[in-house]
Design an enzyme around this catalytic site. Structure first.
Site, mmCIF file in Angstrom:
data_model
loop_
_atom_site.group_PDB
_atom_site.id
_atom_site.type_symbol
_atom_site.label_atom_id
_atom_site.label_comp_id
_atom_site.label_asym_id
_atom_site.label_seq_id
_atom_site.Cartn_x
_atom_site.Cartn_y
_atom_site.Cartn_z
ATOM 1 N N ASP A 1 -4.588 -11.026 24.195
ATOM 2 C CA ASP A 1 -4.893 -10.894 22.463
ATOM 3 C C ASP A 1 -4.451 -12.066 21.928
ATOM 4 O O ASP A 1 -3.307 -12.710 22.428
ATOM 5 C CB ASP A 1 -4.486 -9.435 22.053
ATOM 6 N N ASP B 1 -3.915 -17.737 22.595
ATOM 7 C CA ASP B 1 -4.937 -18.400 21.601
ATOM 8 C C ASP B 1 -6.225 -18.510 22.732
ATOM 9 O O ASP B 1 -6.246 -19.622 23.058
ATOM 10 C CB ASP B 1 -4.750 -19.307 20.750
ATOM 11 N N TYR C 1 -21.485 -14.586 12.367
ATOM 12 C CA TYR C 1 -21.229 -13.802 13.318
ATOM 13 C C TYR C 1 -22.494 -13.334 14.447
ATOM 14 O O TYR C 1 -22.219 -13.525 15.501
ATOM 15 C CB TYR C 1 -20.751 -12.427 12.902
ATOM 16 N N LYS D 1 -22.806 -14.672 18.457
ATOM 17 C CA LYS D 1 -23.016 -13.668 19.496
ATOM 18 C C LYS D 1 -24.369 -13.937 20.216
ATOM 19 O O LYS D 1 -24.491 -14.040 21.615
ATOM 20 C CB LYS D 1 -23.134 -12.317 18.901
ATOM 21 N N GLU E 1 -12.198 -3.465 8.536
ATOM 22 C CA GLU E 1 -12.714 -2.240 8.945
ATOM 23 C C GLU E 1 -14.168 -1.858 8.682
ATOM 24 O O GLU E 1 -14.779 -2.895 7.883
ATOM 25 C CB GLU E 1 -11.849 -0.972 8.026
ATOM 26 N N ALA F 1 -17.579 0.509 8.436
ATOM 27 C CA ALA F 1 -18.237 1.730 7.566
ATOM 28 C C ALA F 1 -17.343 3.149 7.825
ATOM 29 O O ALA F 1 -16.902 3.783 7.073
ATOM 30 C CB ALA F 1 -19.553 1.825 7.237
ATOM 31 N N LYS G 1 -11.254 5.966 2.391
ATOM 32 C CA LYS G 1 -11.643 6.328 1.125
ATOM 33 C C LYS G 1 -11.459 7.752 0.627
ATOM 34 O O LYS G 1 -10.863 8.122 -0.386
ATOM 35 C CB LYS G 1 -12.647 5.589 0.712
ATOM 36 N N GLN H 1 -28.937 2.507 2.441
ATOM 37 C CA GLN H 1 -28.732 1.601 3.829
ATOM 38 C C GLN H 1 -28.645 2.403 4.921
ATOM 39 O O GLN H 1 -27.806 3.416 4.753
ATOM 40 C CB GLN H 1 -28.089 0.452 3.524
ATOM 41 N N ARG I 1 -27.678 3.273 9.238
ATOM 42 C CA ARG I 1 -27.051 2.576 10.481
ATOM 43 C C ARG I 1 -27.248 3.768 11.511
ATOM 44 O O ARG I 1 -27.010 5.062 11.031
ATOM 45 C CB ARG I 1 -25.684 1.996 10.177
#
Length: 329
Positions: A37, A57, A152, A156, A194, A196, A203, A223, A225
């Site tokens: 990592d 890296d 992103y 991918k 982070e 959802a 939260k 929305q 998911r």
């Protein structure tokens, strides 16, 4: 360089999924492990003394050559990424992860690696197929014609094609799994990267501990998911690699929920009911996304099965323990 022998390399091992993968491989006694990592080892979510841990890296080709030296199997879960709050505002950083997969593939070929896994994402799917909360589940072919998540998603999708062509042109066995919103304990729950489920848990916990009666929701909460628990992610990955299934294959739950319903479940776990303040200017991604698991069922006879309620309970308890331990010093 004095690196020990290894059979299996996990790149991105200091992150959420990579850390869990190392745990799983150790548990299964899969072979000598090397965990890699960018972060210092002390900042990894999970690390182990009986694993060779490297902080390098992987955007650098020489680092990739060192990382895969002597290995039979390589898992690439390394990427500069996060939830919508990160990928919406860091498109160039996300796309630079193309260097990681490209250099790892080159190094793996050079080192004679037998199998290479690439962790792709549901963000590769075309945006025009995700415009309604009542979304038709996304099958693997829905990535084309290409119009993925900017930054992103493009990285991918490009890296998926790179895996395919390394297989076709050089004979390197590659497996590509498209992960759908993986969540669980031992991951990011604050700081902007982070996703959802962890953000909502944080939260709700914060509101409960502070005696507040309100949380902020990004978007209007309608929305949709599907969210995939880490255990299902690991099982799908293991099956693909054990059987050398090239993919790309969806590794994702088909349990579709709105963000409001996600909050409902977390409130139920926390035994609270909070007022919701909707931030319509915050990043919210596509309107709806769900996983079509027809292909993975047909090929493997398996699909993710952990319920969202079960996974959120585990995730909530871990984040709660982290937050209360920090507050108590």
């Amino acid at each position: 360089m004095n690196d020990r022998h290894c059979d299996i390399v996990v790149c991105g091992a200091g992150g959420f999924i990579g850390g869990h993968l190392v745990v799983d491989l150790r548990h299964r006694k899969a072979g000598a492990l090397r965990a890699v990592d960018l972060k210092p080892v002390e900042e990894w979510y999970q690390s182990f003394d009986d694993v060779q841990n490297l902080s390098v890296d992987l955007r650098d080709r020489a680092a990739c050559e060192r990382a895969v030296s002597g290995a039979r199997i390589v898992y690439n879960l390394a990427a500069d990424m996060g939830g919508m709050g990160f990928i919406e505002y860091n498109k160039a950083l996300c796309m630079l992860s193309v260097l990681i997969n490209t250099h790892l593939l080159m190094a793996a070929r050079q080192a004679g690696v037998s199998k290479f896994f690439f962790a792709s994402s549901a963000c590769v799917y075309a945006a025009d197929k995700q415009t309604s909360p009542d979304v038709t589940p996304l099958k693997e072919s829905d990535a084309y014609p290409a119009m993925p998540e900017d930054g992103y998603g493009w990285e991918k999708l490009f890296s998926e094609r790179m895996c395919r062509h390394f297989t076709e042109d050089f004979g390197l066995t590659t497996c590509v799994g498209r992960y759908h919103n993986i969540y669980g304990p031992h991951g990011t729950y604050e700081g902007g990267r982070e996703k959802a489920p962890a953000a909502i848990c944080r939260k709700v916990i914060g509101a409960k501990l502070d005696g507040k009666n309100e949380i902020e929701i990004w978007g209007d909460g309608e929305q949709t998911r599907s969210f995939t628990y880490i255990d299902d992610c690991l099982e799908g990955t293991r099956i693909m690699m054990d059987r050398a299934i090239p993919g790309p294959l969806n590794i994702g739950s088909s349990e579709l929920v709105t963000i409001n319903e996600l909050v409902d479940i977390v409130e139920e776990i926390a035994d609270v009911k909070l007022r919701r303040r909707y931030n319509l200017k915050a990043p919210m991604g596509v309107r709806g996304r769900n996983s079509d698991n027809t292909e993975i069922r047909k090929i493997t006879g398996w699909e993710p099965s952990v319920s969202l309620r079960y996974g959120l309970e585990k995730t909530y308890r871990w984040i709660y323990d982290q937050m209360t331990a920090r507050r108590s010093g």
